[in-house]
Design a protein around this motif. Structure first.
Motif, PDB file in Angstrom:
ATOM      1  N   LEU A  84       0.819  -1.216   0.000  1.00 40.98           N
ATOM      2  CA  LEU A  84       0.000   0.000   0.000  1.00 40.98           C
ATOM      3  C   LEU A  84       0.854   1.268   0.000  1.00 40.98           C
ATOM      4  CD1 LEU A  84      -2.794  -1.127   2.493  1.00 40.98           C
ATOM      5  CD2 LEU A  84      -3.082  -0.624   0.071  1.00 40.98           C
ATOM      6  N   LYS A  85       1.762   1.407   0.976  1.00 39.73           N
ATOM      7  CA  LYS A  85       2.525   2.643   1.119  1.00 39.73           C
ATOM      8  C   LYS A  85       3.698   2.719   0.161  1.00 39.73           C
ATOM      9  CE  LYS A  85       2.983   4.889   4.901  1.00 39.73           C
ATOM     10  NZ  LYS A  85       3.339   5.347   6.261  1.00 39.73           N
ATOM     11  N   GLY A  86       4.230   1.572  -0.259  1.00 41.43           N
ATOM     12  CA  GLY A  86       5.372   1.599  -1.161  1.00 41.43           C
ATOM     13  C   GLY A  86       4.987   1.713  -2.624  1.00 41.43           C
ATOM     14  N   PHE A  87       3.718   1.367  -2.967  1.00 42.59           N
ATOM     15  CA  PHE A  87       3.321   1.355  -4.372  1.00 42.59           C
ATOM     16  C   PHE A  87       1.993   2.075  -4.626  1.00 42.59           C
ATOM     17  CE2 PHE A  87       6.145  -2.255  -3.846  1.00 42.59           C
ATOM     18  CZ  PHE A  87       6.956  -2.189  -4.965  1.00 42.59           C
ATOM     19  N   LEU A  88       0.902   1.614  -3.984  1.00 45.72           N
ATOM     20  CA  LEU A  88      -0.433   2.047  -4.379  1.00 45.72           C
ATOM     21  C   LEU A  88      -0.776   3.460  -3.902  1.00 45.72           C
ATOM     22  CD1 LEU A  88      -2.432  -1.274  -3.791  1.00 45.72           C
ATOM     23  CD2 LEU A  88      -1.272  -0.473  -5.860  1.00 45.72           C
ATOM     24  N   LEU A  89      -0.557   3.760  -2.636  1.00 41.40           N
ATOM     25  CA  LEU A  89      -0.966   5.055  -2.086  1.00 41.40           C
ATOM     26  C   LEU A  89      -0.301   6.245  -2.782  1.00 41.40           C
ATOM     27  CD1 LEU A  89      -1.183   4.334   1.755  1.00 41.40           C
ATOM     28  CD2 LEU A  89      -3.053   4.684   0.138  1.00 41.40           C
ATOM     29  N   ASP A 107       6.433   4.193 -11.737  1.00 39.76           N
ATOM     30  CA  ASP A 107       6.042   3.580 -13.000  1.00 39.76           C
ATOM     31  C   ASP A 107       4.707   2.856 -12.809  1.00 39.76           C
ATOM     32  OD1 ASP A 107       6.052   0.962 -14.810  1.00 39.76           O
ATOM     33  OD2 ASP A 107       7.248   2.497 -15.831  1.00 39.76           O
ATOM     34  N   LYS A 108       3.723   3.219 -13.602  1.00 41.45           N
ATOM     35  CA  LYS A 108       2.362   2.734 -13.363  1.00 41.45           C
ATOM     36  C   LYS A 108       2.246   1.215 -13.506  1.00 41.45           C
ATOM     37  CE  LYS A 108       0.059   7.058 -14.570  1.00 41.45           C
ATOM     38  NZ  LYS A 108      -0.903   7.739 -15.470  1.00 41.45           N
ATOM     39  N   LEU A 109       2.929   0.662 -14.489  1.00 38.10           N
ATOM     40  CA  LEU A 109       2.849  -0.782 -14.672  1.00 38.10           C
ATOM     41  C   LEU A 109       3.478  -1.522 -13.493  1.00 38.10           C
ATOM     42  CD1 LEU A 109       2.062  -3.156 -16.443  1.00 38.10           C
ATOM     43  CD2 LEU A 109       4.281  -2.940 -17.607  1.00 38.10           C
ATOM     44  N   LEU A 110       4.641  -1.060 -13.049  1.00 44.11           N
ATOM     45  CA  LEU A 110       5.304  -1.686 -11.905  1.00 44.11           C
ATOM     46  C   LEU A 110       4.477  -1.515 -10.632  1.00 44.11           C
ATOM     47  CD1 LEU A 110       9.043  -0.690 -12.513  1.00 44.11           C
ATOM     48  CD2 LEU A 110       7.932  -2.882 -12.974  1.00 44.11           C
ATOM     49  N   VAL A 111       3.864  -0.345 -10.482  1.00 48.25           N
ATOM     50  CA  VAL A 111       3.024  -0.106  -9.310  1.00 48.25           C
ATOM     51  C   VAL A 111       1.861  -1.083  -9.283  1.00 48.25           C
ATOM     52  CG1 VAL A 111       1.407   1.529  -8.262  1.00 48.25           C
ATOM     53  CG2 VAL A 111       3.648   2.315  -9.023  1.00 48.25           C
ATOM     54  N   ALA A 112       1.202  -1.248 -10.444  1.00 46.63           N
ATOM     55  CA  ALA A 112       0.043  -2.143 -10.509  1.00 46.63           C
ATOM     56  C   ALA A 112       0.437  -3.586 -10.210  1.00 46.63           C
ATOM     57  CB  ALA A 112      -0.612  -2.039 -11.885  1.00 46.63           C
ATOM     58  N   GLU A 139      -8.151   5.354 -17.058  1.00 46.90           N
ATOM     59  CA  GLU A 139      -6.790   4.828 -16.986  1.00 46.90           C
ATOM     60  C   GLU A 139      -6.484   4.253 -15.602  1.00 46.90           C
ATOM     61  OE1 GLU A 139      -2.289   6.283 -18.149  1.00 46.90           O
ATOM     62  OE2 GLU A 139      -3.624   7.699 -17.127  1.00 46.90           O
ATOM     63  N   ILE A 140      -6.831   4.991 -14.555  1.00 46.94           N
ATOM     64  CA  ILE A 140      -6.597   4.506 -13.195  1.00 46.94           C
ATOM     65  C   ILE A 140      -7.412   3.241 -12.936  1.00 46.94           C
ATOM     66  CG2 ILE A 140      -6.998   5.012 -10.752  1.00 46.94           C
ATOM     67  CD1 ILE A 140      -6.156   7.854 -11.268  1.00 46.94           C
ATOM     68  N   ALA A 141      -8.639   3.210 -13.450  1.00 51.95           N
ATOM     69  CA  ALA A 141      -9.476   2.019 -13.267  1.00 51.95           C
ATOM     70  C   ALA A 141      -8.859   0.806 -13.947  1.00 51.95           C
ATOM     71  CB  ALA A 141     -10.875   2.283 -13.814  1.00 51.95           C
ATOM     72  N   LEU A 142      -8.297   1.005 -15.142  1.00 53.49           N
ATOM     73  CA  LEU A 142      -7.679  -0.113 -15.852  1.00 53.49           C
ATOM     74  C   LEU A 142      -6.439  -0.614 -15.120  1.00 53.49           C
ATOM     75  CD1 LEU A 142      -8.037   1.119 -19.558  1.00 53.49           C
ATOM     76  CD2 LEU A 142      -9.368  -0.644 -18.392  1.00 53.49           C
ATOM     77  N   TYR A 143      -5.609   0.304 -14.667  1.00 50.93           N
ATOM     78  CA  TYR A 143      -4.434  -0.108 -13.892  1.00 50.93           C
ATOM     79  C   TYR A 143      -4.851  -0.783 -12.578  1.00 50.93           C
ATOM     80  CZ  TYR A 143      -0.791   2.018 -16.783  1.00 50.93           C
ATOM     81  OH  TYR A 143       0.082   2.307 -17.802  1.00 50.93           O
ATOM     82  N   ILE A 151      -7.527  -2.570 -12.146  1.00 52.74           N
ATOM     83  CA  ILE A 151      -7.931  -3.940 -12.483  1.00 52.74           C
ATOM     84  C   ILE A 151      -6.703  -4.832 -12.569  1.00 52.74           C
ATOM     85  CG2 ILE A 151      -8.923  -5.392 -14.288  1.00 52.74           C
ATOM     86  CD1 ILE A 151     -10.840  -3.078 -14.921  1.00 52.74           C
ATOM     87  N   LEU A 152      -5.628  -4.336 -13.149  1.00 50.44           N
ATOM     88  CA  LEU A 152      -4.379  -5.092 -13.212  1.00 50.44           C
ATOM     89  C   LEU A 152      -3.837  -5.351 -11.806  1.00 50.44           C
ATOM     90  CD1 LEU A 152      -2.221  -6.344 -15.013  1.00 50.44           C
ATOM     91  CD2 LEU A 152      -1.098  -4.115 -15.125  1.00 50.44           C
ATOM     92  N   THR A 153      -3.952  -4.356 -10.933  1.00 49.83           N
ATOM     93  CA  THR A 153      -3.547  -4.533  -9.531  1.00 49.83           C
ATOM     94  C   THR A 153      -4.348  -5.637  -8.872  1.00 49.83           C
ATOM     95  OG1 THR A 153      -2.984  -2.174  -9.359  1.00 49.83           O
ATOM     96  CG2 THR A 153      -3.321  -3.376  -7.296  1.00 49.83           C
ATOM     97  N   TYR A 154      -5.656  -5.623  -9.104  1.00 44.02           N
ATOM     98  CA  TYR A 154      -6.525  -6.640  -8.514  1.00 44.02           C
ATOM     99  C   TYR A 154      -6.171  -8.034  -9.020  1.00 44.02           C
ATOM    100  CZ  TYR A 154     -10.627  -9.613  -8.165  1.00 44.02           C
ATOM    101  OH  TYR A 154     -11.462 -10.679  -7.957  1.00 44.02           O
ATOM    102  N   LEU A 155      -5.901  -8.166 -10.319  1.00 44.26           N
ATOM    103  CA  LEU A 155      -5.554  -9.469 -10.875  1.00 44.26           C
ATOM    104  C   LEU A 155      -4.253  -9.991 -10.264  1.00 44.26           C
ATOM    105  CD1 LEU A 155      -6.433  -8.911 -14.645  1.00 44.26           C
ATOM    106  CD2 LEU A 155      -7.718 -10.214 -12.950  1.00 44.26           C
ATOM    107  N   ALA A 156      -3.262  -9.101 -10.132  1.00 41.61           N
ATOM    108  CA  ALA A 156      -1.998  -9.510  -9.510  1.00 41.61           C
ATOM    109  C   ALA A 156      -2.214  -9.930  -8.066  1.00 41.61           C
ATOM    110  CB  ALA A 156      -0.983  -8.362  -9.587  1.00 41.61           C
ATOM    111  N   ALA A 157      -3.042  -9.171  -7.343  1.00 42.88           N
ATOM    112  CA  ALA A 157      -3.304  -9.486  -5.932  1.00 42.88           C
ATOM    113  C   ALA A 157      -4.052 -10.810  -5.790  1.00 42.88           C
ATOM    114  CB  ALA A 157      -4.103  -8.353  -5.285  1.00 42.88           C
TER     115      ALA A 157
END
Length: 324
Positions: free
Chosen positions: A62-67, A140-145, A206-210, A212-218
């Protein structure tokens, strides 16, 4: 030295006290009770370690990537992140408040132990987000997601292994599933579609799409942490050489086999014949080996395989999320 010896001595002294009151407890009973206490203490210690590791991993995600990048996830965590972006309220407070209804529901659906561990996990996450200074790893948005979802999913999965939850969505899904007959996966999918649709409307597509990628990874990480590397496969085998196949599975592969009596064949009923049906559970990594061994014994053997989602006992023991 036997580690259960101090507990045995404790119960031995307890036996003396009870014996003075006319009650008798055998040494075997005392030994069994000391072993049970030791196992229970070890289990609670192991679960506490899982909860602590889950808290630290989720906090890092959360604090290192998403927030720092205003990304969201699915479930209660996603609702908390979305509310924080829109209102500016502190995330630790939102995580606690939004999870309260789900924890109350969990008390009636699962039990007291689950609620206690979940409260510890959620309060621990709130404290970690408040007091631990996690470094911001990347923008980087992809790495964050991807990696934000990975560490958050690992944290949620470890908390499940510890007997609690950091996200109460599945508790609600279990409750609604019992009422509606829908699967838990379908209900969670509906929840997350609503969350990501709201994010697309209020934030940006764009944020919603990224997100979704975050959710899939999680979600994939949660499955990996909770279920482990191996996926279990149930195998049904029908062969005229069933005994040879049974011996091969039990002796060469070291797996248990259940034998059913049935009938096989097709056409008129008088063409049917009695046969033995073998059922065994193996790991995904053993499929090719089993098929080759069966083919060497009986190339005409009929084999049916399906994934096993819930497994308990036997020669293969799957990790369970259960009430203690």
């Amino acid at each position: 030295m036997n580690k259960s010896r101090p507990l045995f001595k404790f119960f031995k002294s307890l036996k003396g006290l009870l014996g003075s009151r006319g009650e008798k407890i055998s040494d075997i009973t005392l030994a069994r009770q000391s072993i049970e206490v030791k196992d229970r203490v070890f289990r609670w210690f192991k679960e506490l370690i899982f909860l602590i590791l889950g808290i630290l991993s989720a906090g890092f995600g959360l604090k290192g990537f998403l927030l720092p990048n205003d990304f969201i996830d699915g479930g209660v965590t996603g609702i908390s992140l979305l509310t924080r972006v829109l209102t500016g309220y502190p995330l630790p407070i939102l995580i606690v408040i939004i999870n309260i209804p789900f924890i109350v529901l969990g008390y009636f659906q699962i039990g007291k132990s689950f609620v206690f561990k979940s409260i510890l996990a959620i309060m621990g996450l709130a404290l970690a987000l408040t007091f631990i200074e996690y470094p911001i790893i990347t923008t980087d948005k992809l790495l964050v997601a991807v990696f934000g979802g990975f560490f958050l999913g690992a944290g949620i999965g470890l908390s499940v292994r510890g007997g609690g939850v950091l996200d109460g969505t599945e508790v609600l899904a279990i409750y609604l599933g019992r009422l509606s007959g829908l699967t838990i996966g379908d209900l969670i999918l509906v929840f997350n579609i609503l969350i990501f649709s709201t994010a697309a409307y209020l934030l940006s597509i764009e944020i919603a799409l990224y997100s979704i990628l975050t959710y899939l990874a999680a979600s994939k990480t949660i499955d990996f942490v909770v279920e482990g590397v191996e996926e279990y496969i149930g195998v049904i085998i029908i062969s005229h050489r069933s005994e040879a196949i049974r011996v091969m599975i039990t002796e060469q592969m070291g797996r248990g086999v259940t034998i059913y009596n049935g009938t096989s064949g097709y056409g008129p009923r008088e063409d049917l014949k009695n046969t033995e049906i073998l059922y065994s559970v193996i790991t995904r990594l053993e499929i090719a080996s089993l098929q080759n061994k069966i083919r060497n014994i009986d190339p005409q053997a009929f084999i049916v395989m399906n994934s096993v989602k819930d497994l308990k006992g036997g020669m293969i023991k799957k990790r369970q999320f259960k009430e203690h």
